[in-house]
Design an enzyme around this catalytic site. Structure first.
Site, PDB file in Angstrom:
ATOM      1  N   TYR A   1       0.859  -1.269  -0.089  1.00  0.00           N
ATOM      2  CA  TYR A   1      -0.039   0.004   0.063  1.00  0.00           C
ATOM      3  C   TYR A   1       0.862   1.047   0.128  1.00  0.00           C
ATOM      4  O   TYR A   1       0.786   2.241  -0.897  1.00  0.00           O
ATOM      5  CB  TYR A   1      -1.069  -0.007   1.143  1.00  0.00           C
ATOM      6  CG  TYR A   1      -1.704   1.091   1.442  1.00  0.00           C
ATOM      7  CD1 TYR A   1      -3.028   1.457   0.736  1.00  0.00           C
ATOM      8  CD2 TYR A   1      -1.387   2.050   2.489  1.00  0.00           C
ATOM      9  CE1 TYR A   1      -3.805   2.566   1.266  1.00  0.00           C
ATOM     10  CE2 TYR A   1      -2.198   3.173   2.775  1.00  0.00           C
ATOM     11  CZ  TYR A   1      -3.522   3.565   1.714  1.00  0.00           C
ATOM     12  OH  TYR A   1      -4.128   4.590   2.143  1.00  0.00           O
TER      13      TYR A   1
ATOM     14  N   LYS B   1       1.207   4.059  -3.158  1.00  0.00           N
ATOM     15  CA  LYS B   1       1.008   5.650  -2.602  1.00  0.00           C
ATOM     16  C   LYS B   1       2.102   6.418  -3.095  1.00  0.00           C
ATOM     17  O   LYS B   1       1.969   7.277  -3.636  1.00  0.00           O
ATOM     18  CB  LYS B   1       0.784   5.618  -1.202  1.00  0.00           C
ATOM     19  CG  LYS B   1      -0.662   5.290  -0.657  1.00  0.00           C
ATOM     20  CD  LYS B   1      -1.748   6.172  -1.333  1.00  0.00           C
ATOM     21  CE  LYS B   1      -3.179   5.645  -0.808  1.00  0.00           C
ATOM     22  NZ  LYS B   1      -4.150   6.701  -1.081  1.00  0.00           N
TER      23      LYS B   1
END
Length: 323
Positions: free
Chosen positions: A150, A154
């Protein structure tokens, strides 16, 4: 704000998207919104009287045709709120890359080719950083070292937007969010979901599992402060950002015990007795890799507001349950 603004919010069915919808509609009578998500986003009750200014559509942004259709309209600003949360992205690598990277790259490429200069606001995450010691203070100059897929996803979107902004292809604004508490609704796939759950469920008379140590430090922020700063960042003159479009949003450093103490202040022992402790090494490893102390002077120098206390945040959530 005098001229008409048509704004797109992806991931608008989520609680931040819903709060942002309300805040943007209330910010000016000249704002009209298009909301989209994998389910058709609802129109918040607080702006039901302004429903004529809001269009809500269901779209799967991992589908190129859906992106082309959605972006056939010109927008003065685009908020990219959609994504697969941290725990979900770690559990399903392929889905995480499709949602958190591929769909964002496709949207950004479409915008730079067909609507250059569009303001593009991307809520990133503290998950882009790596582990830090108890004395370390993290700033925008700290080298990112994500310890989750994750966080890596990002960071890649951040880099893309920052480079397009440098080239003048888009007008990007990247805000790294703290862990947002208290999230309403059902538990999410976020590794940090427990931080809201240990407040939300007990105040609803339900048990909640605490999967980490009470001594774990976290960087958190209330939903109201996050939404307020997301609205504010849209109107900061682009020249004020300098060479980097990245800003760490204000928050506060707390331990899990501090959250429980705030719960006790608002809900008493009746609420805290509903906490069940069951350590989960997977969750603890992800959340424990995030820094907990931040220098957010860049945000305040740009005019963003600081957060309220934990007790105020928990009380605001408790009050919302009564309305």
């Amino acid at each position: 704000m005098s001229s008409a603004e048509r704004i797109l919010i992806t991931g608008a069915a989520g609680f931040i998207g819903q709060g942002l919808t309300t805040a943007l509609i209330h910010s000016s009578p000249n704002v009209t919104l298009t909301l989209t998500d994998v389910i058709e986003p609802s129109i918040p009750a607080a702006v039901s009287n302004d429903a004529s200014r809001i269009t809500s559509v269901k779209s799967d942004l991992t589908d190129a045709a859906a992106i082309t259709s959605l972006l056939s309209t010109s927008y003065s600003a685009v908020y990219l709120l959609h994504g697969l949360m941290s725990g979900g992205a770690e559990a399903n690598l392929e889905l995480g890359w499709r949602v958190n990277w591929d769909s964002h790259r496709s949207m950004l490429d479409h915008l730079r080719h067909h609507a250059p200069g569009t303001k593009t606001i991307f809520p990133s995450s503290l998950a882009v950083y790596g582990p830090s010691s108890a004395s370390d203070v993290t700033s925008e100059l700290t080298c990112p070292l994500p310890q989750s897929s994750y966080g890596a996803q990002k960071l890649m979107v951040e880099t893309y937007i920052n480079d397009f902004s440098r080239r003048g292809l888009l007008d990007g604004r990247i805000v790294r969010l703290p862990t947002v508490i208290v999230r309403p609704g059902a538990p999410s796939a976020a590794a940090s979901s427990f931080a809201s759950g240990i407040v939300r469920e007990p105040l609803n008379g339900e048990t909640s599992v605490l999967p980490v140590s009470r001594n774990l430090e976290m960087w958190v922020c209330s939903p109201q402060t996050v939404v307020s700063n997301l609205v504010f960042v849209k109107d900061i003159p682009k020249e004020n950002f300098g060479k980097s479009r990245i800003v760490n949003l204000p928050g506060i450093t707390v331990t899990v015990q501090h959250i429980l103490d705030a719960l006790d202040s608002v809900g008493g022992s009746k609420a805290t007795s509903l906490i069940e402790e069951a350590r989960d090494p997977r969750i603890e490893a992800i959340v424990g890799s995030w820094p907990a102390k931040f220098d957010f002077s860049r945000a305040t120098s740009l005019g963003m507001k600081g957060d309220v206390t934990l007790v105020e945040t928990v009380k605001a959530f408790a009050d919302s349950l009564k309305s």
